[in-house]
Design an enzyme around this catalytic site. Structure first.
Site, PDB file in Angstrom:
ATOM      1  N   GLN A 208      53.247  35.175 -72.361  1.00 15.85           N
ATOM      2  CA  GLN A 208      52.359  35.866 -72.654  1.00 15.85           C
ATOM      3  C   GLN A 208      51.826  36.821 -71.374  1.00 15.85           C
ATOM      4  O   GLN A 208      51.732  38.094 -71.671  1.00 15.85           O
ATOM      5  CB  GLN A 208      50.925  35.239 -72.968  1.00 15.85           C
ATOM      6  CG  GLN A 208      49.981  36.153 -73.738  1.00 15.85           C
ATOM      7  CD  GLN A 208      48.743  35.367 -74.012  1.00 15.85           C
ATOM      8  OE1 GLN A 208      48.125  34.709 -73.335  1.00 15.85           O
ATOM      9  NE2 GLN A 208      48.430  35.519 -75.461  1.00 15.85           N
TER      10      GLN A 208
ATOM     11  N   GLU B 109      47.112  73.530 -65.871  1.00 12.70           N
ATOM     12  CA  GLU B 109      48.246  73.395 -65.218  1.00 12.70           C
ATOM     13  C   GLU B 109      48.262  71.985 -64.312  1.00 12.70           C
ATOM     14  O   GLU B 109      49.333  71.274 -64.209  1.00 12.70           O
ATOM     15  CB  GLU B 109      48.916  74.451 -64.559  1.00 12.70           C
ATOM     16  CG  GLU B 109      49.431  75.718 -65.622  1.00 12.70           C
ATOM     17  CD  GLU B 109      48.428  76.560 -66.242  1.00 12.70           C
ATOM     18  OE1 GLU B 109      47.185  76.250 -65.655  1.00 12.70           O
ATOM     19  OE2 GLU B 109      48.529  77.372 -66.719  1.00 12.70           O
TER      20      GLU B 109
ATOM     21  N   ARG C 226      66.375  38.697 -69.516  1.00 10.56           N
ATOM     22  CA  ARG C 226      66.228  38.052 -68.640  1.00 10.56           C
ATOM     23  C   ARG C 226      65.518  36.521 -68.994  1.00 10.56           C
ATOM     24  O   ARG C 226      64.509  36.454 -69.528  1.00 10.56           O
ATOM     25  CB  ARG C 226      65.248  38.611 -67.307  1.00 10.56           C
ATOM     26  CG  ARG C 226      64.795  37.918 -66.317  1.00 10.56           C
ATOM     27  CD  ARG C 226      65.936  37.556 -65.205  1.00 10.56           C
ATOM     28  NE  ARG C 226      65.388  36.735 -64.213  1.00 10.56           N
ATOM     29  CZ  ARG C 226      66.343  36.260 -63.395  1.00 10.56           C
ATOM     30  NH1 ARG C 226      67.714  36.308 -63.256  1.00 10.56           N
ATOM     31  NH2 ARG C 226      65.852  35.293 -62.168  1.00 10.56           N
TER      32      ARG C 226
END
Ligand code: FAD
Length: 423
Positions: free
Chosen positions: A313, A276, A302
């Protein structure tokens, strides 16, 4: 060496389980996940989230909406009012929630119920305890909190100072079936959901000198005399998840309050944390995917130097790194889930998944922030909130250092002295 040659060759996965795991792994648009993400994006929307984030305020209406959608009850058996879904289905749902719901604090609160509270009650609770708590946990009318950490006992879990004593005067365990009660005293720290909780699972020792052998888990109703919840503690992220210390001052408990048996607290805890600890990060993995999608969209619109920033890149490679981290975390999570569902040891896989998911989310949140420039840093666009929200993942459920201790132990590395990977 082929798998068949190995003397330890595991049983093959049952077909239905392997199909389910494979579908979850390979299909980023798995319908279970997408349906939940779309539902959360449409319904779990609260325009006051930025204010609540500043004020550290929980969203009860969101909790109820989630209950109406069956989130809290996803893995609880139909006999107790839940849907009885398997782990993979629930993980997909939580990925969807993490993707679609901007209130990561609400999603974390839901995650702790489904991945911490409920499995313990479902696995160790008596029929009476299950009937009393599971239906309410399934329909959201009961909220639970898990209390093990103390101010001086964090990673060193079983160094706890919270004690229980038998009301007949004994201090040890013995059988819990002898009708005797208990008195609980101590102070637990950093308890998620404490200010909202109706019930606590509390780990206490009969004698601190006994270490893990002295620990018992108790189910403690919040209304009992002597239970005091401290004020909500502001924190860096997940600020909309309530979080407080809890004090137990001569709290009287009946024998029916013991979860499992007296002295079995360490086993209860280990079971709770075996897998968990990784599953609780499933929503965060969904949030990483949403973060990546938003970053990709931003780099297309943008423009700087007369071109979309995604054409640089340096920027596009950052997106590739975010994708790589997300996919690695996801693969590790579902591998841990596969082992868990088969009843095979999953501790190492879960520790690896927890390290990967939590650290990847921090790294990718920094990359998302950089990609958005100043928009990433100011609060109004929500990008910086992701970084604050995911930082807790490297601490809760056992820190990254403790997870690495577990992996190192599984690799056969020995250490002198006491075990140092208790969390
Ligand atoms: C958001 C959040 C939610 C939480 N929710 C709960 C909750 O619901 N219930 C609950 O009981 N607790 C909860 N916790 C507490 C959490 O489980 C503990 O903070 C965590 O286990 C670490 O304990 P600590 O803070 O005392 O740190 P410490 O144990 O003091 O650790 C401090 C540093 O020492 C390192 N360290 C310690 N021991 C070792 C070792 N053996 N080897 C290597 N490094 C080591 C740690 O990695 C860490 O870097 C929560 C914490 C957070 C941040």
């Amino acid at each position: 060496m082929s798998a068949e040659d190995s003397p330890d060759a595991p049983e093959p996965l049952p077909e239905s389980t392997s199909d389910a795991i494979l579908a979850a792994l390979c299909d980023l648009h798995h319908p279970v996940k997408v349906e939940m993400a779309e539902w959360a994006a449409a319904k779990l929307v609260d325009p006051s989230l930025p204010e609540r984030d500043v004020a550290c305020r929980f969203w009860p209406e969101g909790w109820e909406l989630a209950a109406g959608r069956g989130v809290q009850g996803t893995m609880i058996s139909p006999a107790h009012g839940g849907s009885g879904n398997d782990v993979v289905t629930a993980l997909l749902q939580f990925e969807g929630l993490g993707y679609g719901c901007a209130d990561a604090g609400l999603v974390f609160a839901l995650s702790t119920q489904v991945w911490t509270m409920q499995p313990l009650l479902a696995q160790f609770g008596s029929a009476t305890q299950q009937e009393r708590y599971l239906p309410g946990l399934a329909d959201g009318s009961i909220k639970g909190a898990f209390c093990i950490t103390e101010t001086d006992s964090g990673s060193d879990t079983f160094a706890m100072a919270t004690t229980f004593a038998r009301t007949d005067g004994g201090t040890d365990g013995g059988s819990d079936g002898d009708g005797g009660g208990f008195v609980l005293n101590g102070h637990k720290a950093y308890v998620t959901m404490a200010p909202e909780a109706d019930v606590f699972l509390v780990f206490a020792t009969s004698d601190p000198k006994l270490g893990q052998w002295g620990v018992t888990t108790f189910i403690v109703d919040a209304t009992l005399e002597g239970v005091t919840v401290g004020p909500n503690r502001p924190k860096m992220g997940l600020r909309t998840t309530p979080f407080a210390d809890v004090t137990f001052d001569n709290v009287e408990l009946g024998p029916e309050s013991v979860l499992g048996s007296v002295g079995s607290g360490a086993a209860v805890f280990s079971t709770a944390m075996e897998a968990e600890r990784a599953f609780v990060l499933s929503a965060q993995i969904g949030a990483m995917e949403r973060q990546l999608d938003e970053a990709v969209a931003y780099t297309r619109t943008r423009r700087q130097f007369s071109q979309p920033i995604g054409d640089f890149q340096a920027v596009s490679h950052r997106l590739a790194d975010m994708k790589l981290r997300h996919d690695n975390a996801r693969l590790q999570l579902y591998r841990a889930a596969a082992l868990f569902m088969l009843g095979r040891p999953s501790m190492e896989a879960a520790a690896l998944a927890k390290i990967q998911a939590s650290e990847a989310a921090v790294a990718s949140s920094v990359d998302a922030l950089l990609t958005h420039g100043a928009r990433g840093y100011v609060s109004e666009f929500g990008v910086e909130r992701d970084l604050r929200n995911v930082a807790g993942g490297i601490v809760y459920g056992g820190t990254s250092d403790i997870q690495r201790n577990i992996v190192a132990r599984m690799l056969g590395q020995r250490r002198g002295g006491r075990d140092q990977d208790r969390r």
